[in-house]
Write a protein that holds these residues in place. Structure first.
Motif, PDB file in Angstrom:
ATOM      1  N   ASP A 405       0.834  -1.205   0.000  1.00 48.83           N
ATOM      2  CA  ASP A 405       0.000   0.000   0.000  1.00 48.83           C
ATOM      3  C   ASP A 405       0.867   1.254   0.000  1.00 48.83           C
ATOM      4  O   ASP A 405       0.623   2.214  -0.750  1.00 48.83           O
ATOM      5  N   ILE A 406       1.908   1.252   0.822  1.00 51.44           N
ATOM      6  CA  ILE A 406       2.798   2.415   0.920  1.00 51.44           C
ATOM      7  C   ILE A 406       3.569   2.617  -0.388  1.00 51.44           C
ATOM      8  O   ILE A 406       3.697   3.758  -0.877  1.00 51.44           O
ATOM      9  N   ILE A 407       4.062   1.523  -0.976  1.00 50.10           N
ATOM     10  CA  ILE A 407       4.784   1.630  -2.257  1.00 50.10           C
ATOM     11  C   ILE A 407       3.875   2.203  -3.333  1.00 50.10           C
ATOM     12  O   ILE A 407       4.267   3.097  -4.103  1.00 50.10           O
ATOM     13  N   SER A 408       2.632   1.736  -3.379  1.00 43.62           N
ATOM     14  CA  SER A 408       1.669   2.226  -4.367  1.00 43.62           C
ATOM     15  C   SER A 408       1.405   3.718  -4.200  1.00 43.62           C
ATOM     16  O   SER A 408       1.360   4.480  -5.172  1.00 43.62           O
ATOM     17  N   PRO A 418       1.083   2.464 -10.540  1.00 39.69           N
ATOM     18  CA  PRO A 418       1.556   1.323  -9.741  1.00 39.69           C
ATOM     19  C   PRO A 418       1.324  -0.022 -10.428  1.00 39.69           C
ATOM     20  O   PRO A 418       2.041  -0.996 -10.144  1.00 39.69           O
ATOM     21  N   ALA A 419       0.339  -0.082 -11.315  1.00 40.05           N
ATOM     22  CA  ALA A 419       0.042  -1.347 -11.989  1.00 40.05           C
ATOM     23  C   ALA A 419       1.188  -1.812 -12.884  1.00 40.05           C
ATOM     24  O   ALA A 419       1.262  -2.992 -13.245  1.00 40.05           O
ATOM     25  N   LYS A 420       2.086  -0.908 -13.244  1.00 40.95           N
ATOM     26  CA  LYS A 420       3.212  -1.257 -14.112  1.00 40.95           C
ATOM     27  C   LYS A 420       4.405  -1.813 -13.342  1.00 40.95           C
ATOM     28  O   LYS A 420       5.450  -2.087 -13.926  1.00 40.95           O
ATOM     29  N   PHE A 421       4.267  -1.953 -12.025  1.00 39.18           N
ATOM     30  CA  PHE A 421       5.371  -2.425 -11.194  1.00 39.18           C
ATOM     31  C   PHE A 421       4.945  -3.686 -10.443  1.00 39.18           C
ATOM     32  O   PHE A 421       3.764  -3.885 -10.135  1.00 39.18           O
ATOM     33  N   ASP A 422       5.919  -4.498 -10.127  1.00 34.06           N
ATOM     34  CA  ASP A 422       5.674  -5.705  -9.340  1.00 34.06           C
ATOM     35  C   ASP A 422       5.761  -5.330  -7.855  1.00 34.06           C
ATOM     36  O   ASP A 422       6.815  -5.420  -7.216  1.00 34.06           O
ATOM     37  N   LEU A 423       4.624  -4.881  -7.319  1.00 40.08           N
ATOM     38  CA  LEU A 423       4.593  -4.376  -5.952  1.00 40.08           C
ATOM     39  C   LEU A 423       4.882  -5.481  -4.940  1.00 40.08           C
ATOM     40  O   LEU A 423       5.482  -5.224  -3.880  1.00 40.08           O
TER      41      LEU A 423
END
Length: 498
Positions: A405-408, A418-423
């Motif tokens: 959540d924080i990374i997003s 954020p959808a373009k990253f492997d969270l």
């Protein structure tokens, strides 16, 4: 004027108290209230100010070249008719003059049998010790909710025929405006309503909060923090968010009628960079209240006795602009040395702390206190007992879901999807990181991508995370000790992840 204050003033005049010192910034409102009391008691009101003289002016007033105005008005009162109320404006600069002190002491004895009363109205209390027994102090409070509502009705009636203005208020909006206007004088309220109508074409709470910023800035100790952070900017902490959301309308009349008290405050304890300060800012935005930050460094001044006065002044300002959120960051540093205060600073810290504790226990104004602390061992035990705060929350290092959540949130703030990253992968590689450290991982990865003249990738985030040594490793023993303490003594801010 509140009915109880007007009744108190009438009682003092009936009981023949010779001199009453009325504390207020609102001369016109005081004068109107005094006239109401005078009409009830069939007394005549005579006013005086340095610029206007006496009104109505007695024969021969102002023609004695041997007397300065502040003394001449007292001689006129001495020879004036019975059954009079003398309203003296802004007389406090002369209260240290030995001649004024002597004349007022003489007048105090003479006025009782003549049914004469001197009312000194001033925004500042300046009372010499020689006059403490002769003068009674009456605090003329700021407008009540009923008076603010009456002023709101007057403004709406005055402009309701204007088709360009929208003054139709729902009950919730009306109550929000009345609450926001508390702490302002009637003149300030009228001006801010006019400002809102000019700028917004409607009555808006945000314009009232702008006016309150001026009061806060003038205090010199409190700082106004604009509502730039919302709960959407705070990752995780779902239990604390739900607790705060349930109390979002706790300052309304509906809550009072339901039997609910006003919330007192919360103490946020946790590791550095966990989001305590961010959460404090978000509370004000969630509740749509002004956020005041108290700088404890400004409270402790170098002049003996001024630190206690600074604390009282700051708390008084906070109450005057309530309902509001009062934020004290890193409370343990501001109160460090309470136990050894009598040896290190002549007891100053202990006295300031005592003033603060008493206010926390006795305050009736809707001021919600949000205090943050990193080191609970430095907090005085008196502060921690039940009843000082509504709740003590422990903000731990974020678990995997919260880290995602924080990374997003931080990727969105940097205008990326954020959808373009492997969270999930980044969240796994940032285990043991605080929210602040996760933010710096993203910032560092952005610098790497910018230097390479390409777009940010998941690999950049992972590489940066592996290069960082988090605080949870550098200070593992301290954080483990804090967790052990919080396990039995504080409420978790986030759900534990199985």
């Amino acid at each position: 004027m509140p009915t109880n204050v007007r009744e108190e003033l009438e009682t003092l005049i009936r009981a023949r108290y010779p001199i009453v010192y009325i504390l207020s910034w609102e001369e016109a409102r005081v004068e109107e209230a005094v006239q109401v009391v005078a009409n009830t008691l069939e007394r005549k009101v005579i006013t005086w100010s340095l610029t206007q003289g006496m009104n109505p002016q007695p024969p021969g007033f102002g023609q004695n070249p041997h007397l300065v105005p502040e003394l001449e008005v007292l001689t006129q009162i001495n020879s004036g008719p019975d059954q009079c109320i003398y309203l003296i404006k802004d007389y406090h600069p002369y209260m240290s003059d030995y001649r004024v002190i002597r004349v007022l002491r003489d007048l105090a004895e003479k006025l009782r049998p003549r049914k004469q009363t001197i009312l000194i109205v001033s925004p500042l209390l300046k009372l010499p010790p020689e006059l403490e027994k002769e003068i009674t102090v009456l605090d003329f409070g700021l407008p009540t909710a009923e008076e603010i509502e009456q002023k709101l009705n007057d403004v709406i009636m005055a402009v309701r025929e204007n088709p360009q203005l929208d003054v139709n208020l729902a009950p919730e909006a009306r109550e929000a405006i009345i609450h926001a206007a508390q702490g302002l004088t009637l003149e300030e309220i009228e001006s801010v309503f006019a400002r809102s109508l000019v700028r917004r074409r409607m009555l808006d709470v945000s314009e009232i909060l702008v006016e309150k910023q001026q009061i806060i800035r003038k205090s010199g100790i409190l700082e106004y923090s604009p509502p730039e952070v919302t709960m959407a900017d705070v990752g995780g902490l779902d239990l604390m968010k739900e607790w705060l959301r349930q109390r979002r309308t706790a300052f309304t009349q509906k809550a009072r009628a339901f039997g609910l008290p006003s919330p007192k405050g919360v103490l946020l304890i946790g590791v550095q960079g966990g989001g305590k300060s961010l959460s404090a800012k978000a509370v004000a935005a969630l509740w749509n209240l002004p956020l005041l930050r108290m700088d404890m460094g400004k409270v402790f001044s170098g002049i003996v006795g001024s630190s206690e006065e600074n604390m009282r002044k700051a708390l008084s300002v906070a109450e005057s602009v309530s309902p509001c959120v009062l934020w004290i960051d890193e409370l343990e540093k501001g109160l460090a040395g309470v136990q050894s205060s009598s040896f290190s600073d002549a007891g100053t810290t202990a006295r300031v702390f005592a003033t603060f504790l008493t206010w926390m226990q006795e305050k009736s104004a809707p001021v919600f206190l949000v205090a943050t602390a990193n080191d609970v061992s430095m907090l005085p035990p008196e502060l921690m007992r039940k009843g000082r705060f509504d709740e003590i929350f422990f903000i731990d290092l974020p678990h995997k879901t919260d880290r995602q959540d924080i990374i997003s949130i931080h990727i969105k703030k940097r205008k990326r999807d954020p959808a373009k990253f492997d969270l999930v992968k980044v969240a796994v590689d940032t285990e043991g990181f605080s929210g602040a450290e996760i933010e710096q991982v993203i910032v560092g990865a952005l610098f790497t991508a910018f230097d390479a003249n390409r777009e940010l990738t998941t690999d950049d985030l992972v590489a940066e995370a592996k290069a960082v040594v988090p605080l949870s490793k550098m200070m593992k023993e301290d954080i483990d000790e804090l967790r052990d303490w919080a396990h039995l003594r504080a409420r978790p801010a986030s759900k534990s992840e199985e």
